[in-house]
Write a protein that holds these residues in place. Structure first.
Motif, PDB file in Angstrom:
ATOM      1  N   UNK A 290       0.827  -1.207   0.000  1.00  0.00           N
ATOM      2  CA  UNK A 290       0.000   0.000   0.000  1.00  0.00           C
ATOM      3  C   UNK A 290       0.860   1.255   0.000  1.00  0.00           C
ATOM      4  N   UNK A 291       1.973   1.224   0.724  1.00  0.00           N
ATOM      5  CA  UNK A 291       2.871   2.383   0.747  1.00  0.00           C
ATOM      6  C   UNK A 291       3.416   2.652  -0.654  1.00  0.00           C
ATOM      7  N   UNK A 292       3.892   1.608  -1.323  1.00  0.00           N
ATOM      8  CA  UNK A 292       4.482   1.789  -2.659  1.00  0.00           C
ATOM      9  C   UNK A 292       3.419   2.200  -3.674  1.00  0.00           C
ATOM     10  N   UNK A 293       2.272   1.529  -3.652  1.00  0.00           N
ATOM     11  CA  UNK A 293       1.218   1.842  -4.624  1.00  0.00           C
ATOM     12  C   UNK A 293       0.719   3.268  -4.434  1.00  0.00           C
ATOM     13  N   UNK A 294       0.504   3.671  -3.174  1.00  0.00           N
ATOM     14  CA  UNK A 294       0.022   5.032  -2.927  1.00  0.00           C
ATOM     15  C   UNK A 294       1.061   6.075  -3.336  1.00  0.00           C
ATOM     16  N   UNK A 295       2.331   5.785  -3.090  1.00  0.00           N
ATOM     17  CA  UNK A 295       3.392   6.726  -3.452  1.00  0.00           C
ATOM     18  C   UNK A 295       3.498   6.888  -4.962  1.00  0.00           C
ATOM     19  N   UNK A 296       3.294   5.794  -5.700  1.00  0.00           N
ATOM     20  CA  UNK A 296       3.474   5.810  -7.155  1.00  0.00           C
ATOM     21  C   UNK A 296       2.146   5.887  -7.913  1.00  0.00           C
ATOM     22  N   UNK A 297       1.055   6.215  -7.217  1.00  0.00           N
ATOM     23  CA  UNK A 297      -0.264   6.148  -7.850  1.00  0.00           C
ATOM     24  C   UNK A 297      -0.425   7.094  -9.034  1.00  0.00           C
ATOM     25  N   UNK A 298       0.333   8.183  -9.052  1.00  0.00           N
ATOM     26  CA  UNK A 298       0.191   9.150 -10.139  1.00  0.00           C
ATOM     27  C   UNK A 298       1.080   8.846 -11.337  1.00  0.00           C
ATOM     28  N   UNK A 299       2.001   7.889 -11.187  1.00  0.00           N
ATOM     29  CA  UNK A 299       2.911   7.604 -12.296  1.00  0.00           C
ATOM     30  C   UNK A 299       2.731   6.189 -12.849  1.00  0.00           C
ATOM     31  N   UNK A 300       1.927   5.362 -12.186  1.00  0.00           N
ATOM     32  CA  UNK A 300       1.670   4.011 -12.702  1.00  0.00           C
ATOM     33  C   UNK A 300       0.654   4.111 -13.843  1.00  0.00           C
ATOM     34  N   UNK A 301       0.980   3.656 -15.033  1.00  0.00           N
ATOM     35  CA  UNK A 301       0.027   3.716 -16.153  1.00  0.00           C
ATOM     36  C   UNK A 301      -1.237   2.920 -15.837  1.00  0.00           C
ATOM     37  N   UNK A 302      -2.367   3.475 -16.201  1.00  0.00           N
ATOM     38  CA  UNK A 302      -3.645   2.838 -15.885  1.00  0.00           C
ATOM     39  C   UNK A 302      -3.772   1.475 -16.559  1.00  0.00           C
ATOM     40  N   UNK A 303      -3.211   1.339 -17.742  1.00  0.00           N
ATOM     41  CA  UNK A 303      -3.374   0.108 -18.508  1.00  0.00           C
ATOM     42  C   UNK A 303      -2.651  -1.085 -17.873  1.00  0.00           C
ATOM     43  N   UNK A 304      -1.584  -0.853 -17.130  1.00  0.00           N
ATOM     44  CA  UNK A 304      -0.808  -1.953 -16.561  1.00  0.00           C
ATOM     45  C   UNK A 304      -0.794  -1.898 -15.024  1.00  0.00           C
ATOM     46  N   UNK A 305      -1.789  -1.247 -14.454  1.00  0.00           N
ATOM     47  CA  UNK A 305      -1.778  -1.055 -13.005  1.00  0.00           C
ATOM     48  C   UNK A 305      -1.888  -2.387 -12.248  1.00  0.00           C
ATOM     49  N   UNK A 306      -2.733  -3.318 -12.723  1.00  0.00           N
ATOM     50  CA  UNK A 306      -2.908  -4.588 -12.013  1.00  0.00           C
ATOM     51  C   UNK A 306      -1.605  -5.394 -12.025  1.00  0.00           C
ATOM     52  N   UNK A 307      -0.951  -5.434 -13.180  1.00  0.00           N
ATOM     53  CA  UNK A 307       0.337  -6.131 -13.279  1.00  0.00           C
ATOM     54  C   UNK A 307       1.362  -5.503 -12.340  1.00  0.00           C
ATOM     55  N   UNK A 308       1.367  -4.175 -12.289  1.00  0.00           N
ATOM     56  CA  UNK A 308       2.297  -3.484 -11.397  1.00  0.00           C
ATOM     57  C   UNK A 308       1.995  -3.809  -9.946  1.00  0.00           C
ATOM     58  N   UNK A 309       0.720  -3.813  -9.575  1.00  0.00           N
ATOM     59  CA  UNK A 309       0.360  -4.139  -8.190  1.00  0.00           C
ATOM     60  C   UNK A 309       0.834  -5.542  -7.823  1.00  0.00           C
ATOM     61  N   UNK A 310       0.657  -6.485  -8.735  1.00  0.00           N
ATOM     62  CA  UNK A 310       1.051  -7.877  -8.444  1.00  0.00           C
ATOM     63  C   UNK A 310       2.564  -7.977  -8.254  1.00  0.00           C
ATOM     64  N   UNK A 311       3.337  -7.263  -9.067  1.00  0.00           N
ATOM     65  CA  UNK A 311       4.792  -7.277  -8.911  1.00  0.00           C
ATOM     66  C   UNK A 311       5.206  -6.681  -7.566  1.00  0.00           C
ATOM     67  N   UNK A 312       4.553  -5.602  -7.170  1.00  0.00           N
ATOM     68  CA  UNK A 312       4.860  -4.983  -5.879  1.00  0.00           C
ATOM     69  C   UNK A 312       4.500  -5.928  -4.732  1.00  0.00           C
TER      70      UNK A 312
END
Length: 239
Positions: free
Chosen positions: A63-85
């Motif tokens: 949650x810390x990483x996702x919230x910190x990077x929420x404005x720069x994570x592309x919407x199209x690959x957000x789920x993949x990014x969340x899973x990697x985190x």
């Protein structure tokens, strides 16, 4: 039920963000998420505690990483990014358990790795952390993680005590007690989750009935507005 419980209204305070996951939006007892882990690992208190704390750690860290990077994570690959985190923090939790409590780690088997697919963890990233600042995201993750841990302990304690006569490996039942082996088997898990859901729903219905009674009493106590004597009579309806 949807994997992600979307936020319907903003929290009134930071304390509400922290506490609503403990009961009103408990991941297991209300949202019925994470039942695979809840049913599989709660045959022992140590396993329940280890799974709950591991999930809480993964929740807070991701949650810390996702919230910190929420404005720069592309919407199209957000789920993949969340899973990697999530997978990154899961690897840390997995190696820590293996080093600190190897017996518990071995007993839990593949269910530690399944945290990455836990609907609670991924759901909170999508529904809350990706939309809120870091501080609130940490509180939300702590609330949901502790709520998940409490639910696991509510299942694990009776199952170990009744099924094995022990608590954290220490014998606590009378000498002549015959263990209820069924409590350590899958039917025991289904029985306990059924009992907990029954109690939770009964409590919520009782609270709702009390609130309706208070609202009805307040409405009955409200004096009716008297009609003015000089007020004109309502016109008769035309037929």
């Amino acid at each position: 039920m949807s994997m992600v419980k979307m936020e319907t209204k903003a929290a009134k305070s930071t304390s509400e963000v922290l506490t609503r996951g403990l009961w009103h939006e408990n991941p297991v007892l209300v949202q019925t998420l994470g039942l695979c882990s809840a049913l599989a690992v709660t045959n022992a208190v140590a396993n329940s505690l280890a799974m709950g704390l591991s999930t809480t750690f993964v929740l807070v860290g991701s949650s810390i990483i996702v919230s910190t990077m929420r404005k720069i994570i592309p919407h199209q690959i957000r789920i993949t990014t969340y899973i990697l985190i999530i997978a990154t923090f899961l690897a840390i939790a997995d190696m820590t358990l293996e080093a600190v409590v190897p017996d518990v780690h071995k007993a839990m088997g593949p269910y530690i790795a399944l945290i990455i697919t836990n609907c609670i963890v991924l759901g909170r990233q999508e529904a809350f952390a990706s939309r809120r600042p870091v501080g609130l995201s940490i509180l939300d993750a702590l609330g949901n993680g502790l709520g998940f841990t409490i639910a696991l302990l509510l299942m694990g304690i009776p199952r170990e005590v009744l099924g094995n006569g022990t608590f954290l490996g220490v014998h606590v039942m009378p000498r002549g007690f015959e263990p209820w082996v069924v409590m350590l088997l899958p039917p025991g898990g289904f029985f306990m989750i059924g009992v907990l859901l029954l109690v939770a729903n009964w409590h919520d219905l009782k609270v709702q009935a009390r609130e309706r009674a208070k609202a009805a009493a307040a409405l009955a106590a409200t004096p009716a507005t008297p009609r003015r004597e000089d007020a004109p009579e309502p016109e008769a309806a035309l037929v």
